[in-house]
Design a protein around this motif. Structure first.
Motif, mmCIF file in Angstrom:
data_model
loop_
_atom_site.group_PDB
_atom_site.id
_atom_site.type_symbol
_atom_site.label_atom_id
_atom_site.label_comp_id
_atom_site.label_asym_id
_atom_site.label_seq_id
_atom_site.Cartn_x
_atom_site.Cartn_y
_atom_site.Cartn_z
ATOM 1 N N MET A 95 0.856 -1.164 0.000
ATOM 2 C CA MET A 95 0.000 0.000 0.000
ATOM 3 C C MET A 95 0.906 1.231 0.000
ATOM 4 O O MET A 95 1.783 1.354 0.842
ATOM 5 N N THR A 96 0.660 2.108 -0.935
ATOM 6 C CA THR A 96 1.503 3.296 -1.042
ATOM 7 C C THR A 96 1.157 4.315 0.043
ATOM 8 O O THR A 96 0.075 4.268 0.642
ATOM 9 N N ARG A 97 2.068 5.206 0.247
ATOM 10 C CA ARG A 97 1.867 6.271 1.229
ATOM 11 C C ARG A 97 0.637 7.106 0.862
ATOM 12 O O ARG A 97 -0.142 7.502 1.719
ATOM 13 N N GLN A 98 0.486 7.369 -0.444
ATOM 14 C CA GLN A 98 -0.654 8.153 -0.907
ATOM 15 C C GLN A 98 -1.970 7.426 -0.633
ATOM 16 O O GLN A 98 -2.958 8.044 -0.240
ATOM 17 N N THR A 99 -1.974 6.122 -0.809
ATOM 18 C CA THR A 99 -3.180 5.331 -0.530
ATOM 19 C C THR A 99 -3.539 5.435 0.943
ATOM 20 O O THR A 99 -4.709 5.606 1.300
ATOM 21 N N ALA A 126 -11.381 2.119 7.326
ATOM 22 C CA ALA A 126 -10.948 1.786 8.684
ATOM 23 C C ALA A 126 -10.372 0.377 8.752
ATOM 24 O O ALA A 126 -9.322 0.151 9.378
ATOM 25 N N LEU A 127 -11.017 -0.563 8.090
ATOM 26 C CA LEU A 127 -10.538 -1.941 8.094
ATOM 27 C C LEU A 127 -9.217 -2.071 7.338
ATOM 28 O O LEU A 127 -8.317 -2.789 7.777
ATOM 29 N N ALA A 128 -9.076 -1.367 6.232
ATOM 30 C CA ALA A 128 -7.825 -1.407 5.469
ATOM 31 C C ALA A 128 -6.663 -0.839 6.286
ATOM 32 O O ALA A 128 -5.557 -1.397 6.286
ATOM 33 N N LEU A 129 -6.906 0.250 6.996
ATOM 34 C CA LEU A 129 -5.859 0.841 7.831
ATOM 35 C C LEU A 129 -5.487 -0.089 8.985
ATOM 36 O O LEU A 129 -4.308 -0.237 9.320
ATOM 37 N N LEU A 130 -6.477 -0.721 9.592
ATOM 38 C CA LEU A 130 -6.205 -1.672 10.675
ATOM 39 C C LEU A 130 -5.392 -2.855 10.148
ATOM 40 O O LEU A 130 -4.395 -3.243 10.758
ATOM 41 N N THR A 131 -5.810 -3.402 9.025
ATOM 42 C CA THR A 131 -5.094 -4.534 8.438
ATOM 43 C C THR A 131 -3.654 -4.161 8.127
ATOM 44 O O THR A 131 -2.723 -4.926 8.406
ATOM 45 N N ARG A 132 -3.448 -2.980 7.591
ATOM 46 C CA ARG A 132 -2.092 -2.520 7.282
ATOM 47 C C ARG A 132 -1.256 -2.418 8.551
ATOM 48 O O ARG A 132 -0.097 -2.836 8.582
ATOM 49 N N SER A 133 -1.829 -1.867 9.605
ATOM 50 C CA SER A 133 -1.093 -1.738 10.863
ATOM 51 C C SER A 133 -0.670 -3.103 11.407
ATOM 52 O O SER A 133 0.452 -3.275 11.870
ATOM 53 N N VAL A 134 -1.573 -4.065 11.338
ATOM 54 C CA VAL A 134 -1.253 -5.413 11.808
ATOM 55 C C VAL A 134 -0.169 -6.023 10.925
ATOM 56 O O VAL A 134 0.814 -6.587 11.418
ATOM 57 N N ASP A 135 -0.323 -5.889 9.610
ATOM 58 C CA ASP A 135 0.667 -6.434 8.677
ATOM 59 C C ASP A 135 2.046 -5.823 8.885
ATOM 60 O O ASP A 135 3.065 -6.488 8.691
ATOM 61 N N MET A 136 2.088 -4.556 9.284
ATOM 62 C CA MET A 136 3.361 -3.862 9.485
ATOM 63 C C MET A 136 3.920 -4.093 10.897
ATOM 64 O O MET A 136 4.996 -3.613 11.220
ATOM 65 N N GLY A 137 3.171 -4.798 11.731
ATOM 66 C CA GLY A 137 3.651 -5.082 13.076
ATOM 67 C C GLY A 137 3.492 -3.934 14.061
ATOM 68 O O GLY A 137 4.130 -3.916 15.110
ATOM 69 N N HIS A 138 2.619 -2.997 13.727
ATOM 70 C CA HIS A 138 2.368 -1.895 14.656
ATOM 71 C C HIS A 138 1.674 -2.443 15.898
ATOM 72 O O HIS A 138 0.862 -3.361 15.807
ATOM 73 N N LYS A 139 1.997 -1.895 17.010
ATOM 74 C CA LYS A 139 1.389 -2.357 18.263
ATOM 75 C C LYS A 139 0.310 -1.383 18.702
ATOM 76 O O LYS A 139 -0.885 -1.661 18.592
ATOM 77 N N ARG A 140 0.736 -0.250 19.199
ATOM 78 C CA ARG A 140 -0.187 0.756 19.702
ATOM 79 C C ARG A 140 -1.151 1.228 18.604
ATOM 80 O O ARG A 140 -2.359 1.310 18.817
ATOM 81 N N LEU A 141 -0.610 1.530 17.443
ATOM 82 C CA LEU A 141 -1.433 2.037 16.353
ATOM 83 C C LEU A 141 -2.495 1.023 15.935
ATOM 84 O O LEU A 141 -3.625 1.394 15.624
ATOM 85 N N ALA A 142 -2.151 -0.245 15.942
ATOM 86 C CA ALA A 142 -3.128 -1.277 15.577
ATOM 87 C C ALA A 142 -4.315 -1.262 16.537
ATOM 88 O O ALA A 142 -5.472 -1.348 16.105
ATOM 89 N N VAL A 143 -4.055 -1.132 17.812
ATOM 90 C CA VAL A 143 -5.143 -1.113 18.803
ATOM 91 C C VAL A 143 -6.002 0.143 18.629
ATOM 92 O O VAL A 143 -7.239 0.077 18.689
ATOM 93 N N ILE A 144 -5.360 1.255 18.371
ATOM 94 C CA ILE A 144 -6.101 2.498 18.148
ATOM 95 C C ILE A 144 -6.964 2.377 16.895
ATOM 96 O O ILE A 144 -8.133 2.773 16.878
ATOM 97 N N ARG A 145 -6.392 1.782 15.851
ATOM 98 C CA ARG A 145 -7.161 1.609 14.615
ATOM 99 C C ARG A 145 -8.269 0.574 14.781
ATOM 100 O O ARG A 145 -9.296 0.654 14.107
ATOM 101 N N LEU A 146 -8.071 -0.389 15.662
ATOM 102 C CA LEU A 146 -9.143 -1.333 15.975
ATOM 103 C C LEU A 146 -10.339 -0.571 16.536
ATOM 104 O O LEU A 146 -11.476 -0.774 16.108
#
Length: 101
Positions: free
Chosen positions: A1-5, A33-53
């Motif tokens: 997913m690109t930065r622009q996306t 919202a779901l795409a951003l959450l999925t990206r955060s999980v795929d990238m191994g984000h911790k805090r951000l993933a929970v916030i996006r959840l």
């Protein structure tokens, strides 16, 4: 997913949550919202993933079990009580909505 996306998804989510949205816009908001959450999980984000959840739950998105499991692990492993509260709040919100269905 690109930065622009990512920027486009974040903008759609932000704009959609501000006012009254049509059904088509609400679908786009949930998908963003779901795409951003999925990206955060795929990238191994911790805090951000929970916030996006929490954000995804707030939009009414249907969140796959594996994303819940990841976010639960991140919240449990965190020493930040605020992050744990965010996760619990999202889980309670979904549980309450499912009782009203």
């Amino acid at each position: 997913m690109t930065r622009q996306t990512v920027r486009t998804l974040k903008r759609a989510l932000r704009d959609g949550l501000r006012g009254t949205a049509s059904e088509t816009e609400r679908v786009q908001i949930r998908e963003s919202a779901l795409a951003l959450l999925t990206r955060s999980v795929d990238m191994g984000h911790k805090r951000l993933a929970v916030i996006r959840l929490e954000m995804a739950v707030g939009t009414g998105a249907s969140i796959p079990q594996e994303l819940w499991v990841y976010c639960a692990r991140m919240a449990d492993a965190s020493s930040d009580p605020k992050l744990q509260t965010i996760y619990k709040s999202a889980a309670i919100s979904v549980a309450q909505k499912s009782r009203h269905v």
